[in-house]
Design a protein around this motif. Structure first.
Motif, mmCIF file in Angstrom:
data_model
loop_
_atom_site.group_PDB
_atom_site.id
_atom_site.type_symbol
_atom_site.label_atom_id
_atom_site.label_comp_id
_atom_site.label_asym_id
_atom_site.label_seq_id
_atom_site.Cartn_x
_atom_site.Cartn_y
_atom_site.Cartn_z
ATOM 1 N N TRP A 147 68.420 61.400 44.530
ATOM 2 C CA TRP A 147 67.052 61.884 44.792
ATOM 3 C C TRP A 147 66.028 61.057 44.025
ATOM 4 O O TRP A 147 65.001 60.665 44.588
ATOM 5 C CB TRP A 147 66.932 63.357 44.380
ATOM 6 C CG TRP A 147 65.509 63.803 44.242
ATOM 7 C CD1 TRP A 147 64.651 64.151 45.250
ATOM 8 C CD2 TRP A 147 64.755 63.913 43.027
ATOM 9 N NE1 TRP A 147 63.414 64.483 44.735
ATOM 10 C CE2 TRP A 147 63.448 64.343 43.374
ATOM 11 C CE3 TRP A 147 65.058 63.703 41.684
ATOM 12 C CZ2 TRP A 147 62.457 64.559 42.421
ATOM 13 C CZ3 TRP A 147 64.073 63.915 40.731
ATOM 14 C CH2 TRP A 147 62.785 64.338 41.103
ATOM 15 N N LEU A 167 58.392 71.082 47.625
ATOM 16 C CA LEU A 167 59.477 70.963 48.604
ATOM 17 C C LEU A 167 60.731 70.382 47.966
ATOM 18 O O LEU A 167 61.849 70.832 48.234
ATOM 19 C CB LEU A 167 59.035 70.087 49.778
ATOM 20 C CG LEU A 167 57.949 70.674 50.691
ATOM 21 C CD1 LEU A 167 57.499 69.634 51.701
ATOM 22 C CD2 LEU A 167 58.448 71.929 51.388
ATOM 23 N N ASP A 168 60.555 69.370 47.115
ATOM 24 C CA ASP A 168 61.705 68.736 46.475
ATOM 25 C C ASP A 168 62.452 69.710 45.569
ATOM 26 O O ASP A 168 63.691 69.701 45.518
ATOM 27 C CB ASP A 168 61.263 67.513 45.671
ATOM 28 C CG ASP A 168 61.106 66.277 46.546
ATOM 29 O OD1 ASP A 168 61.270 66.402 47.779
ATOM 30 O OD2 ASP A 168 60.840 65.190 46.002
ATOM 31 N N GLU A 170 62.767 72.977 45.872
ATOM 32 C CA GLU A 170 63.563 73.887 46.696
ATOM 33 C C GLU A 170 64.749 73.178 47.339
ATOM 34 O O GLU A 170 65.879 73.688 47.331
ATOM 35 C CB GLU A 170 62.684 74.509 47.775
ATOM 36 C CG GLU A 170 61.655 75.487 47.258
ATOM 37 C CD GLU A 170 61.007 76.276 48.376
ATOM 38 O OE1 GLU A 170 61.435 77.410 48.628
ATOM 39 O OE2 GLU A 170 60.069 75.739 48.999
ATOM 40 N N ASP A 171 64.485 72.011 47.926
ATOM 41 C CA ASP A 171 65.556 71.278 48.618
ATOM 42 C C ASP A 171 66.659 70.859 47.660
ATOM 43 O O ASP A 171 67.848 70.925 47.988
ATOM 44 C CB ASP A 171 64.977 70.052 49.318
ATOM 45 C CG ASP A 171 64.113 70.414 50.515
ATOM 46 O OD1 ASP A 171 64.181 71.575 50.955
ATOM 47 O OD2 ASP A 171 63.373 69.543 51.001
ATOM 48 N N LEU A 174 68.898 73.844 46.679
ATOM 49 C CA LEU A 174 69.798 74.183 47.782
ATOM 50 C C LEU A 174 70.919 73.164 47.915
ATOM 51 O O LEU A 174 72.076 73.514 48.185
ATOM 52 C CB LEU A 174 69.003 74.262 49.093
ATOM 53 C CG LEU A 174 68.086 75.475 49.262
ATOM 54 C CD1 LEU A 174 67.221 75.307 50.502
ATOM 55 C CD2 LEU A 174 68.888 76.760 49.342
ATOM 56 N N TRP A 175 70.585 71.888 47.739
ATOM 57 C CA TRP A 175 71.570 70.812 47.820
ATOM 58 C C TRP A 175 72.613 70.954 46.726
ATOM 59 O O TRP A 175 73.812 70.797 46.957
ATOM 60 C CB TRP A 175 70.831 69.477 47.703
ATOM 61 C CG TRP A 175 71.620 68.282 48.126
ATOM 62 C CD1 TRP A 175 72.685 68.236 48.968
ATOM 63 C CD2 TRP A 175 71.379 66.930 47.732
ATOM 64 N NE1 TRP A 175 73.118 66.940 49.126
ATOM 65 C CE2 TRP A 175 72.338 66.123 48.377
ATOM 66 C CE3 TRP A 175 70.431 66.342 46.903
ATOM 67 C CZ2 TRP A 175 72.383 64.745 48.200
ATOM 68 C CZ3 TRP A 175 70.478 64.964 46.739
ATOM 69 C CH2 TRP A 175 71.441 64.179 47.375
#
Length: 272
Positions: A147, A167-168, A170-171, A174-175
């Motif tokens: 990332w 956004l990063d 949260e993403d 989850l990742w």
């Protein structure tokens, strides 16, 4: 920084000899990579985590759609940050920044001026705060590094970044949770305490030889395999092999339940 009623945020950042308040900025300055961190960076990271927590609470409460308040790093959200949230998160987020500095040293950055995009430090620190020591786990570290370099080489943090930061966060969480699923299986609280922080080769023997268990390797392996746990890799303390083998076993179950093949993750694409 301003005040929240009688609480002086300026004192919290710069310190005050008169009021005997230690300087948070001085602690940041002990780390070369954090010397230029501003009080606004700390506030933005805290706001990210406060709004992330708030969103999770909304979802848990059964709210949907616009009822769920978003994760935000925007100026308006920073200005709306409650004092209670600042006081609860400030010390923890400070440690997150320190962990971010350790990560960046591992990526061969040693001073703030070497960072291509200093704005990427805020979401990195927020993620580190949520992960704690888990960021050192090989697969989480690999994703974190991917990332970070995607942001650098893709110039994703070169302009307005408030929306991207949210956004990063949260993403990424989850990742990372994909790894957490692969490395989990239902066990009792008592068994979890017996496992402790030891390697599988150590705690398996201890569990099998417990007076209330008394299981052979074959019997224990049968139980483990029922959880889709690859026993050879587990007993050899080979986490990389364990991860890949269990991932394939779990994906097979998912494929059967879904009636179709799941999308391949990054690890599968690289291996093919």
């Amino acid at each position: 920084m301003t005040t929240f009623d009688s609480y002086n945020l300026r004192d919290d950042w710069y310190g005050s000899d008169i009021r005997e308040v230690p300087s948070r900025k001085a602690r940041f300055n002990e780390h070369e990579l954090l010397c230029d961190v501003e009080n606004t960076d700390l506030l933005q990271a805290i706001t990210l985590l406060h709004t992330h927590e708030r969103k999770q609470q909304d979802i848990k409460a059964g709210k949907t759609g616009k009822q769920v308040r978003p994760v935000s790093a925007k100026r308006a959200s920073v200005l709306d940050l409650p004092l209670e949230a600042y006081q609860r998160w400030a010390d923890i987020v400070e440690k997150g920044f320190v962990e971010a500095a350790y990560f960046l040293k591992g990526e061969c950055f040693y001073s703030r001026r070497e960072l291509p995009y200093a704005t990427q430090l805020v979401p990195l620190a927020a993620v580190m705060t949520l992960l704690g020591d888990r960021w050192r786990e090989p697969h989480i570290h690999a994703k974190l590094s991917r990332w970070f370099w995607s942001g650098v080489l893709g110039e994703l943090y070169g302009g307005a970044v408030e929306t991207r930061i949210a956004l990063d966060l949260e993403d990424l969480m989850l990742w990372f949770e994909d790894d957490a699923i692969i490395n989990k299986t239902p066990i009792s609280a008592r068994t979890n305490r017996m496992i402790g922080g030891d390697a599988p080769s150590q705690y398996l023997a201890r569990l099998q030889n417990h007076q209330q268990v008394q299981l052979s390797d074959e019997a224990m392996n049968a139980i483990l395999e029922g959880h889709r746990i690859p026993t050879d890799a587990l007993r050899a303390d080979d986490f990389d092999a364990f991860y890949q083998q269990r991932k394939r076993l779990l994906l097979a179950i998912i494929e059967k339940a879904m009636g179709k093949k799941p999308l391949a993750g990054a690890d599968d694409r690289e291996a093919s």
